[in-house]
Design an enzyme around this catalytic site. Structure first.
Site, PDB file in Angstrom:
ATOM      1  N   ASP A 122       0.804  -1.227   0.000  1.00 61.64           N
ATOM      2  CA  ASP A 122       0.000   0.000   0.000  1.00 61.64           C
ATOM      3  C   ASP A 122       0.836   1.275   0.000  1.00 61.64           C
ATOM      4  O   ASP A 122       0.284   2.370  -0.146  1.00 61.64           O
ATOM      5  CB  ASP A 122      -0.961   0.013   1.188  1.00 61.64           C
ATOM      6  CG  ASP A 122      -2.085  -0.990   1.007  1.00 61.64           C
ATOM      7  OD1 ASP A 122      -2.532  -1.166  -0.132  1.00 61.64           O
ATOM      8  OD2 ASP A 122      -2.503  -1.588   2.005  1.00 61.64           O
ATOM      9  N   ASP A 184      -6.059  -5.433  -6.041  1.00 58.93           N
ATOM     10  CA  ASP A 184      -5.844  -4.025  -5.680  1.00 58.93           C
ATOM     11  C   ASP A 184      -4.393  -3.589  -5.942  1.00 58.93           C
ATOM     12  O   ASP A 184      -4.107  -2.423  -6.196  1.00 58.93           O
ATOM     13  CB  ASP A 184      -6.119  -3.773  -4.187  1.00 58.93           C
ATOM     14  CG  ASP A 184      -7.253  -4.579  -3.605  1.00 58.93           C
ATOM     15  OD1 ASP A 184      -7.541  -5.670  -4.119  1.00 58.93           O
ATOM     16  OD2 ASP A 184      -7.846  -4.133  -2.622  1.00 58.93           O
TER      17      ASP A 184
HETATM   18  N1  GLY Z   1      -7.321  -1.957  -1.058  1.00 57.91           N
HETATM   19  C1  GLY Z   1      -8.296  -2.209  -0.100  1.00 57.91           C
HETATM   20  C2  GLY Z   1      -9.689  -1.988  -0.545  1.00 57.91           C
HETATM   21  O1  GLY Z   1      -9.973  -1.736  -1.695  1.00 57.91           O
HETATM   22  O2  GLY Z   1     -10.547  -2.078   0.312  1.00 57.91           O
END
Ligand code: GLY
Length: 406
Positions: A122, A184
């Site tokens: 992230d 993601d």
């Molecule tokens: N990347 C985490 C979400 O989309 O909740």
């Protein structure tokens, strides 16, 4: 002869009336578009101003609202920390008012230590949505180093045998994961592309390309819907298991996951001009657009599998990400597809600009959008505002405004 001239004259007049009516009509459509985009951007500015008045502690970044109606604030290490500074940068882009730039710089600097964060993929979201936006808009020299450092941190998570960067550093015991990669994670590749451009070191870009190609191979079903988590064996690169974490079931299509994939492959094409990435982005776009399980206002239920089931919440954040990605994709695709993508994105933005989704001034704990869903299976952040919904909504509105000169 005279009658013939008269009839040509009358036809010309009729044509002129028709054309002027049509031009007038087009003007109205353009004006309507401008009106809702403007209304949403002005409202966003009002909400962000109130958010700033409510809290000026930069160690507390707004994320969402809890069950008691209190604003949830998070520290810089939380995955969403970059979106609030990013919203401030986007508001500066819209207004050109230096007050937003000053706030954006202040809140962005609160994330500085995350450039060295090697514990999560992230770091891409955190740094690219804050420092990355600031660099795009103002070319601030010191931000270059931060972006390159963050890419270096993300690159430590790359395993060449797997061909991906590892998403999470947890879940080995409770989830049984060895090397989890979530869809993601495609979003974090944008940071790597930018770092190669800034540093001249192709390593980051090559990692991003390899990650994206491995994701094409393992993350998608035949209909181009995607799994959420693919767990790899880090020694052999084999896939251990494909499953979900935030979706309804292992074989379902979690709405935000589809949005992340679409957005990710769209910028991969922008950065590489590799037709395989364009094809992938279009395949995902077509899956989303032709989903029978999408409500009429095009704001998806949180998981496509849950459409039509009573009481299942929408996810406006997924819709905002899809809209932003489709507007960019429409600039890469050939005409017919481009028009389809653009109009779909416009319809989403029109829906998000209605009172159903756009908060009234001073409500919604000063977030911009209502009706987002964070993690339904964990009973967390259901039908609430989410800061990343606001961020991608603003980005999409500005992309539309810039593209159409509104
Ligand atoms: N990347 C985490 C979400 O989309 O909740």
């Amino acid at each position: 002869m005279y009658r013939k001239q008269l009839s040509i004259f009358i036809s010309a007049i009729v044509l002129l009336i028709f054309l002027s009516g049509n031009i007038g009509c087009n003007k109205t459509v353009q004006q309507e578009k401008k009106d809702y985009v403007e209304k949403s951007l002005v409202r966003a500015g009002e909400q962000l101003s109130l958010m700033l008045e409510t809290n000026n502690d930069t160690t507390k970044l707004p994320r969402s609202v809890d069950e008691n109606g209190n604003t949830i604030y998070v520290p810089s290490r939380n995955w969403v920390s970059g979106f609030y500074p990013g919203c401030l940068w986007l508001m500066y882009e819209y207004s050109k008012d230096n007050k937003w730039k000053e706030e954006a710089i202040k809140w962005t600097s609160a994330l500085s230590k995350e450039q060295y964060n090697t514990n999560t993929h992230d770091v891409g979201f955190m740094i690219y949505c804050s420092y990355g936006q600031g660099y795009r808009l103002e070319g601030i020299k010191e931000y270059e180093t931060v972006i390159i450092n963050a890419a270096r941190s993300l690159a430590t998570r790359y395993n060449d045998t797997v061909g991906c960067t590892k998403s999470w550093s947890w879940g080995e015991k409770d989830q049984g994961w060895s090397f989890p990669v979530i869809i993601d994670n495609m979003m974090n590749m944008e940071l790597l592309f930018k770092a190669s451009e800034l540093s001249g070191d192709e390593t980051y870009k090559n990692i991003a390309i390899k990650h994206a190609k491995t994701t094409i191979k393992n993350h998608f079903r035949d209909d181009y819907s995607s799994y959420h988590v693919v767990d790899y064996n880090p020694e052999t690169g084999e896939v251990n298991r494909k499953r979900t974490f935030q979706g309804n079931s292992d074989e379902s299509a979690w709405a935000r996951g589809q949005a992340w994939g679409l957005y990710g492959f769209t910028f991969c094409y922008r950065e590489t001009a590799d037709p395989e990435f364009l094809q992938m982005a279009e395949n995902i776009a077509d899956y989303i657009i032709h989903q029978p399980s999408t409500p009429e206002d095009l704001i998806p239920v949180w998981d496509y599998e849950m459409f039509g089931k009573e009481g299942e919440p929408r996810d406006a954040s997924a819709a905002a990400i899809i809209a932003s990605a489709l507007i960019e994709l429409s600039t890469h695709s050939e005409r017919t597809k481009a028009d389809e993508y653009f109009h779909y994105a416009e319809k989403i933005l029109e829906s998000l600009s209605t009172d159903t989704y756009l908060a009234e001034k001073g409500t919604n704990n000063n977030f911009i959008l209502k009706h987002c869903t964070g993690h339904k299976p964990h009973n967390s952040e259901i039908d609430v505002p989410l800061i990343y919904g606001d961020y991608y909504f603003l980005e999409a509105l500005l992309r539309l405004k810039n593209l159409k000169n509104l």
